[in-house]
Design an enzyme around this catalytic site. Structure first.
Site, PDB file in Angstrom:
ATOM      1  N   GLU A  56       0.868  -1.182   0.000  1.00 31.09           N
ATOM      2  CA  GLU A  56       0.000   0.000   0.000  1.00 31.09           C
ATOM      3  C   GLU A  56       0.901   1.227   0.000  1.00 31.09           C
ATOM      4  O   GLU A  56       1.622   1.476   0.973  1.00 31.09           O
ATOM      5  CB  GLU A  56      -0.910  -0.054   1.233  1.00 31.09           C
ATOM      6  CG  GLU A  56      -2.108   0.846   1.144  1.00 31.09           C
ATOM      7  CD  GLU A  56      -2.980   0.569  -0.079  1.00 31.09           C
ATOM      8  OE1 GLU A  56      -3.243  -0.601  -0.391  1.00 31.09           O
ATOM      9  OE2 GLU A  56      -3.392   1.545  -0.728  1.00 31.09           O
ATOM     10  N   SER A  57       0.862   1.981  -1.103  1.00 30.35           N
ATOM     11  CA  SER A  57       1.826   3.070  -1.248  1.00 30.35           C
ATOM     12  C   SER A  57       1.675   4.133  -0.156  1.00 30.35           C
ATOM     13  O   SER A  57       2.665   4.719   0.291  1.00 30.35           O
ATOM     14  CB  SER A  57       1.714   3.689  -2.634  1.00 30.35           C
ATOM     15  OG  SER A  57       0.399   4.094  -2.893  1.00 30.35           O
ATOM     16  N   CYS A  86       3.936  -2.445  -8.572  1.00 36.68           N
ATOM     17  CA  CYS A  86       2.626  -2.033  -8.061  1.00 36.68           C
ATOM     18  C   CYS A  86       2.768  -0.823  -7.130  1.00 36.68           C
ATOM     19  O   CYS A  86       3.059   0.263  -7.619  1.00 36.68           O
ATOM     20  CB  CYS A  86       1.931  -3.228  -7.414  1.00 36.68           C
ATOM     21  SG  CYS A  86       0.152  -3.057  -7.481  1.00 36.68           S
ATOM     22  N   ILE A 139      -3.037  -6.974  -8.814  1.00 33.42           N
ATOM     23  CA  ILE A 139      -3.758  -6.878  -7.543  1.00 33.42           C
ATOM     24  C   ILE A 139      -4.002  -5.398  -7.236  1.00 33.42           C
ATOM     25  O   ILE A 139      -3.060  -4.665  -6.949  1.00 33.42           O
ATOM     26  CB  ILE A 139      -2.965  -7.529  -6.387  1.00 33.42           C
ATOM     27  CG1 ILE A 139      -2.617  -8.983  -6.720  1.00 33.42           C
ATOM     28  CG2 ILE A 139      -3.760  -7.450  -5.087  1.00 33.42           C
ATOM     29  CD1 ILE A 139      -1.644  -9.623  -5.751  1.00 33.42           C
ATOM     30  N   ARG A 140      -5.236  -4.998  -7.331  1.00 31.42           N
ATOM     31  CA  ARG A 140      -5.583  -3.566  -7.120  1.00 31.42           C
ATOM     32  C   ARG A 140      -4.539  -2.682  -7.811  1.00 31.42           C
ATOM     33  O   ARG A 140      -3.923  -1.804  -7.207  1.00 31.42           O
ATOM     34  CB  ARG A 140      -5.695  -3.243  -5.627  1.00 31.42           C
ATOM     35  CG  ARG A 140      -6.831  -4.008  -4.966  1.00 31.42           C
ATOM     36  CD  ARG A 140      -6.971  -3.645  -3.509  1.00 31.42           C
ATOM     37  NE  ARG A 140      -7.322  -2.249  -3.360  1.00 31.42           N
ATOM     38  CZ  ARG A 140      -6.739  -1.421  -2.485  1.00 31.42           C
ATOM     39  NH1 ARG A 140      -5.777  -1.844  -1.704  1.00 31.42           N
ATOM     40  NH2 ARG A 140      -7.128  -0.179  -2.405  1.00 31.42           N
ATOM     41  N   HIS A 175       2.488  -7.980 -10.486  1.00 31.22           N
ATOM     42  CA  HIS A 175       3.315  -8.618  -9.440  1.00 31.22           C
ATOM     43  C   HIS A 175       4.120  -9.793 -10.004  1.00 31.22           C
ATOM     44  O   HIS A 175       3.710 -10.945  -9.840  1.00 31.22           O
ATOM     45  CB  HIS A 175       2.412  -9.132  -8.311  1.00 31.22           C
ATOM     46  CG  HIS A 175       1.892  -8.048  -7.439  1.00 31.22           C
ATOM     47  ND1 HIS A 175       2.437  -7.739  -6.218  1.00 31.22           N
ATOM     48  CD2 HIS A 175       0.873  -7.174  -7.628  1.00 31.22           C
ATOM     49  CE1 HIS A 175       1.783  -6.730  -5.685  1.00 31.22           C
ATOM     50  NE2 HIS A 175       0.819  -6.375  -6.519  1.00 31.22           N
ATOM     51  N   GLU A 177       6.649 -11.207  -8.922  1.00 30.32           N
ATOM     52  CA  GLU A 177       7.142 -12.106  -7.866  1.00 30.32           C
ATOM     53  C   GLU A 177       6.139 -13.213  -7.562  1.00 30.32           C
ATOM     54  O   GLU A 177       6.494 -14.200  -6.920  1.00 30.32           O
ATOM     55  CB  GLU A 177       7.495 -11.302  -6.605  1.00 30.32           C
ATOM     56  CG  GLU A 177       6.324 -10.809  -5.758  1.00 30.32           C
ATOM     57  CD  GLU A 177       5.577  -9.600  -6.344  1.00 30.32           C
ATOM     58  OE1 GLU A 177       5.889  -9.188  -7.481  1.00 30.32           O
ATOM     59  OE2 GLU A 177       4.674  -9.088  -5.660  1.00 30.32           O
TER      60      GLU A 177
END
Ligand code: GLN
Length: 199
Positions: A56-57, A86, A139-140, A175, A177
């Site tokens: 979450e940035s 992300c 993801i979002r 993502h 990873e």
């Protein structure tokens, strides 16, 4: 084999204050690097590269400010290979929208947070990219809505860039990873090796 460029094991930090840093550490190891979990500014010293993971940035920014970490991080990303995924991509962009928020400002791009709406909060796709066919896990995800002239687009989704590169910076809105393939991490590790060999 001699210690040539191909066989060196670069030490690559993974910012480990929030988000999915453990999966990045595994992916970096698979791709031939030594991952180093970074929780304090002084741990950036001597690293060959750095990964800013998803998460979450806004939380990243809060924690980085609280730890007095932003200045040294900005110095590092200006001069050393850095890969943001992300939330990490959001942190690297020059301009962040939806809503606007501060960032490290090293990637000449405008990024819109949570751009794909709720119904496709998370999706897995296979797509042909400049690095080959790969699995893309969103993801979002944010959307890169604008890029400057020096930004190379390595993969796209619906006409918008999802993997971009500019100088020492690599950024993905997905993502890598979490995919079974290690294409993007291998690409990053190669770039870190090249940078280290030039230095
Ligand atoms: N939506 C998150 C943000 O705005 C990013 C999501 C992610 O990293 N998976 O920071």
């Amino acid at each position: 084999m001699a210690d040539t460029e191909q066989s060196t094991t670069p030490r690559i930090g993974v910012l480990a204050i929030q988000g999915d840093f453990a999966a990045h550490a595994d992916a970096l190891r698979d791709a031939g690097a030594e991952p180093v979990l970074v929780r304090k500014p002084e741990q950036l010293a001597g690293l060959d590269g750095l990964v800013l993971p998803g998460g979450e940035s806004t939380t990243f920014l809060k924690l980085l400010e609280r730890a007095n970490f932003l200045d040294s991080l900005q110095q590092f990303v200006k001069t050393s290979p850095t890969f943001g995924t992300c939330a990490g991509c959001i942190l690297l962009a020059k301009e962040v929208l939806h809503p606007a928020q501060p960032s490290l400002g090293v990637l000449d791009a405008t990024v819109e947070r949570n751009a794909y709406g709720r119904q496709i909060d998370s999706v897995i796709e296979n797509a042909e990219t400049k690095l080959g066919l790969m699995e893309l896990v969103y993801i979002r995800a944010p959307r890169i809505v604008k890029t400057g002239p020096d930004v190379e687009i390595l993969a796209e989704r619906d006409g918008f860039p999802v993997l971009v590169s500019q100088g020492n910076i690599l950024a993905a809105t997905f993502h890598p990873e979490l995919s079974s393939d290690r294409l993007v991490h291998r690409y990053f590790v190669d770039r870190v090796r090249e940078h280290a060999a030039r230095a």
